[in-house]
Design a protein around this motif. Structure first.
Motif, short mmCIF file in Angstrom:
data_model
loop_
_atom_site.label_atom_id
_atom_site.label_comp_id
_atom_site.label_asym_id
_atom_site.label_seq_id
_atom_site.Cartn_x
_atom_site.Cartn_y
_atom_site.Cartn_z
N LEU A 198 1.86 -6.11 -4.24
CA LEU A 198 2.39 -5.40 -5.40
C LEU A 198 2.93 -6.42 -6.39
CD1 LEU A 198 3.26 -2.66 -6.75
CD2 LEU A 198 5.52 -3.07 -5.75
N CYS A 240 3.98 1.45 -0.69
CA CYS A 240 2.77 0.67 -0.47
C CYS A 240 2.43 0.62 1.01
CB CYS A 240 2.94 -0.75 -1.00
SG CYS A 240 3.29 -0.82 -2.77
N ARG A 271 9.63 2.14 -8.94
CA ARG A 271 9.55 2.30 -7.50
C ARG A 271 8.10 2.42 -7.09
NH1 ARG A 271 12.81 6.32 -5.20
NH2 ARG A 271 14.37 5.91 -6.79
N ASP A 272 7.83 2.09 -5.84
CA ASP A 272 6.47 2.23 -5.32
C ASP A 272 6.53 2.32 -3.80
OD1 ASP A 272 3.36 0.69 -6.47
OD2 ASP A 272 3.74 2.47 -5.25
N PRO A 277 6.80 -1.52 -11.66
CA PRO A 277 7.21 -0.12 -11.65
C PRO A 277 8.68 0.02 -11.26
CG PRO A 277 6.12 -0.65 -9.61
CD PRO A 277 6.08 -1.91 -10.45
N LEU A 281 10.97 -0.83 -3.58
CA LEU A 281 9.70 -0.94 -2.85
C LEU A 281 9.87 -0.44 -1.42
CD1 LEU A 281 6.79 -1.96 -2.38
CD2 LEU A 281 7.76 -4.22 -1.96
N THR A 341 13.23 -2.68 -8.96
CA THR A 341 12.03 -2.01 -8.45
C THR A 341 12.27 -1.72 -6.97
OG1 THR A 341 10.53 -3.10 -9.99
CG2 THR A 341 9.58 -2.24 -7.95
#
Lengths: 119, 112
Positions: free
Chosen positions: A19, A13, A10-11, A8, A116, A114
């Motif tokens: 991830l 968690c 961005r995420d 993705p 995170l 990405t």
């Protein structure tokens, strides 16, 4: 230049989860790498993703924490395992390929990254 | 162990002024990159310098490489606000295998 996509983008968690980040390139490349950029910091190489063999990790990074797959010459994944807040970073894949508009030598291009965040 | 050091780490300058960012590295390398990073964005490749004495220019930016001194410079001419970004130099530390060692980055702020 190379067209590199990451998923993705961005995420956010939870601590203790994992991830998997995907990197897709628009054409076959031999060399593909994964870098980490911690907040406000420079980039650090995590590993070289080798097609058909295990990834080669840099000092301070281990396979159990950052398993990498490279099933073919256009795709790779990086998994961040058992995450902690210290893993909050931007993870970028990069590839080396010819840059014809700059004189036909190899050049290294980076994906969009990405972002995170681990809570 | 290859180390790459940039200076300054932060640079605030007025539009129209000239300035130079320096990149020193500790062991032999024949390939040096300059990248630009805008906030929240990835890295944009600016220059690849391959040999001693190499000089490349694009717009208001000019990069040079002195492999004997292990020094690269990024010179900014008549800065404009659009050049505000973080600039990284990176050295291929493993014989052109693509394993880049990055400098700390120089954050450039150009004021109108």
């Amino acid at each position: 230049s190379a067209v590199i996509s990451q998923k993705p983008s961005r995420d956010i968690c939870q601590r203790g989860t994992s991830l998997t980040i995907q990197c897709q390139v628009d054409s076959q490349v031999t060399m593909m790498f994964w870098y980490r950029q911690q907040p406000g910091q420079s980039l650090t190489l995590i590993a070289t993703a080798n097609q058909g063999s295990e990834a080669t990790y840099e000092s301070g990074f281990v396979i159990d924490k950052f398993p990498i797959s490279r099933p073919n010459l256009t795709f790779s994944t990086l998994t961040v395992s058992n995450m902690s807040p210290e893993d909050s970073s931007i993870y970028l894949c990069s590839v080396v390929r010819l840059a014809p508009n700059r004189g036909f030598y190899n050049e290294q291009f980076f994906g969009p990254g990405t972002r995170l965040t681990v809570l | 162990e290859l180390k790459v050091e940039q200076n300054p780490l932060f640079l605030s300058m007025q539009e129209g002024k000239n300035y130079t960012i320096y990149c020193n590295y500790s062991t032999t390398s024949d390939r040096l990159y300059w990248y630009r990073q805008d906030p929240g964005k990835s890295l944009e490749s600016l220059f690849v310098l391959l040999s001693n004495g190499a000089v490349k220019q694009e717009g208001r930016l000019m990069a040079s490489l002195d492999t004997k001194a292990r020094l690269s410079t990024l010179h900014i001419t008549a800065a404009v606000h659009d050049l505000s970004a973080t600039y990284f130099c990176a050295v291929d530390g493993s014989g052109n295998t693509g394993k880049l060692i990055f400098g700390q980055g120089t954050t450039l702020q150009v004021k109108p």
